[in-house]
Design a protein around this motif. Structure first.
Motif, PDB file in Angstrom:
ATOM      1  N   ILE A  36       0.883  -0.740   0.498  1.00 57.42           N
ATOM      2  CA  ILE A  36       0.344   0.057  -0.273  1.00 57.42           C
ATOM      3  C   ILE A  36       0.569   1.301  -0.005  1.00 57.42           C
ATOM      4  O   ILE A  36       1.536   1.783   0.750  1.00 57.42           O
ATOM      5  CB  ILE A  36      -0.957   0.075   1.659  1.00 57.42           C
ATOM      6  N   GLU A  37       1.251   1.828  -1.549  1.00 59.37           N
ATOM      7  CA  GLU A  37       1.369   3.194  -0.732  1.00 59.37           C
ATOM      8  C   GLU A  37       0.750   3.593  -2.143  1.00 59.37           C
ATOM      9  O   GLU A  37       0.491   3.993  -3.323  1.00 59.37           O
ATOM     10  CB  GLU A  37       3.111   2.874  -2.121  1.00 59.37           C
ATOM     11  N   ILE A  38       0.343   5.162  -1.225  1.00 60.50           N
ATOM     12  CA  ILE A  38      -1.334   6.148  -1.837  1.00 60.50           C
ATOM     13  C   ILE A  38      -1.163   6.983  -2.774  1.00 60.50           C
ATOM     14  O   ILE A  38       0.608   6.751  -2.251  1.00 60.50           O
ATOM     15  CB  ILE A  38      -1.881   6.637  -0.601  1.00 60.50           C
ATOM     16  N   ASP A  39      -1.297   7.404  -3.922  1.00 60.07           N
ATOM     17  CA  ASP A  39      -0.902   8.897  -3.997  1.00 60.07           C
ATOM     18  C   ASP A  39      -2.002   8.747  -3.740  1.00 60.07           C
ATOM     19  O   ASP A  39      -3.415   9.134  -4.527  1.00 60.07           O
ATOM     20  CB  ASP A  39      -1.093   7.997  -5.537  1.00 60.07           C
ATOM     21  N   PRO A  40      -2.276  10.583  -2.949  1.00 55.34           N
ATOM     22  CA  PRO A  40      -2.823  11.460  -2.362  1.00 55.34           C
ATOM     23  C   PRO A  40      -3.866  11.648  -2.805  1.00 55.34           C
ATOM     24  O   PRO A  40      -5.579  11.702  -2.621  1.00 55.34           O
ATOM     25  CB  PRO A  40      -2.171  12.434  -1.624  1.00 55.34           C
TER      26      PRO A  40
END
Length: 171
Positions: A95-99
């Motif tokens: 999980i590496e979000i793109d805000p």
């Protein structure tokens, strides 16, 4: 044997539960989902990695609920998607979000309990949030002229769900 995603979707969208049980499931899910997002948004640059089972344990929930969460966040990640359709408890996910993408998708899902979380003020400026909100609302729903969408029709957004369980839910 059904995959985790098939099991989750069958439970959450299928006809196996009566309306009261389905409402309880979703109320519980939305509470857990909000808690997970509060943790993720408190450190938005952190890359969270582990097996589905490890992430469920990390966020204090069941594997199936984590599966639903991963399904929901999958299109809001930076440059990749997890193998949602085939994942098992021991599948490593990230999980590496793109805000900006995440905020936009929360608005699209009409999830005000998520896009109104106080953590957003530390991540995106008020102007950026307003711009993303307006951009999403302006995108609108594409409807074919003269074609009525009935509750049991496939949703025109392409989710694969019935219209009444997707975009038609708040219509």
């Amino acid at each position: 044997m059904a995959t985790l995603l098939e099991t989750w979707r069958s439970l959450a969208y299928g006809d196996g539960l009566d309306d009261k049980k389905k409402e309880e499931l979703w109320t519980n899910y939305f509470t857990i989902e909000k808690g997970i997002y509060e943790k993720i948004l408190s450190n938005p640059t952190e890359v969270v990695e582990g097996t589905v089972k490890e992430l469920a344990e990390k966020y204090g929930t069941e594997v199936l609920i984590m599966t639903g969460f991963l399904d929901g966040i999958n299109e809001s990640l930076k440059g990749y998607e997890n193998p949602i359709d085939t994942m098992a408890e021991d599948t490593v996910v990230k999980i590496e979000i793109d805000p900006e993408k995440l905020y936009y998708n929360m608005v699209e899902a009409k999830a005000s309990w998520l896009y109104e979380l106080p953590q957003w003020s530390e991540i995106l400026s008020a102007e950026t949030r307003t711009e993303l909100y307006k951009k999403q609302k302006a995108s609108g729903t594409v409807r074919r002229q003269g074609h009525k969408i009935y509750p049991n029709d496939p949703c025109p957004c392409g989710s694969g769900k019935k219209y009444k369980k997707c975009c038609g839910r708040n219509a």
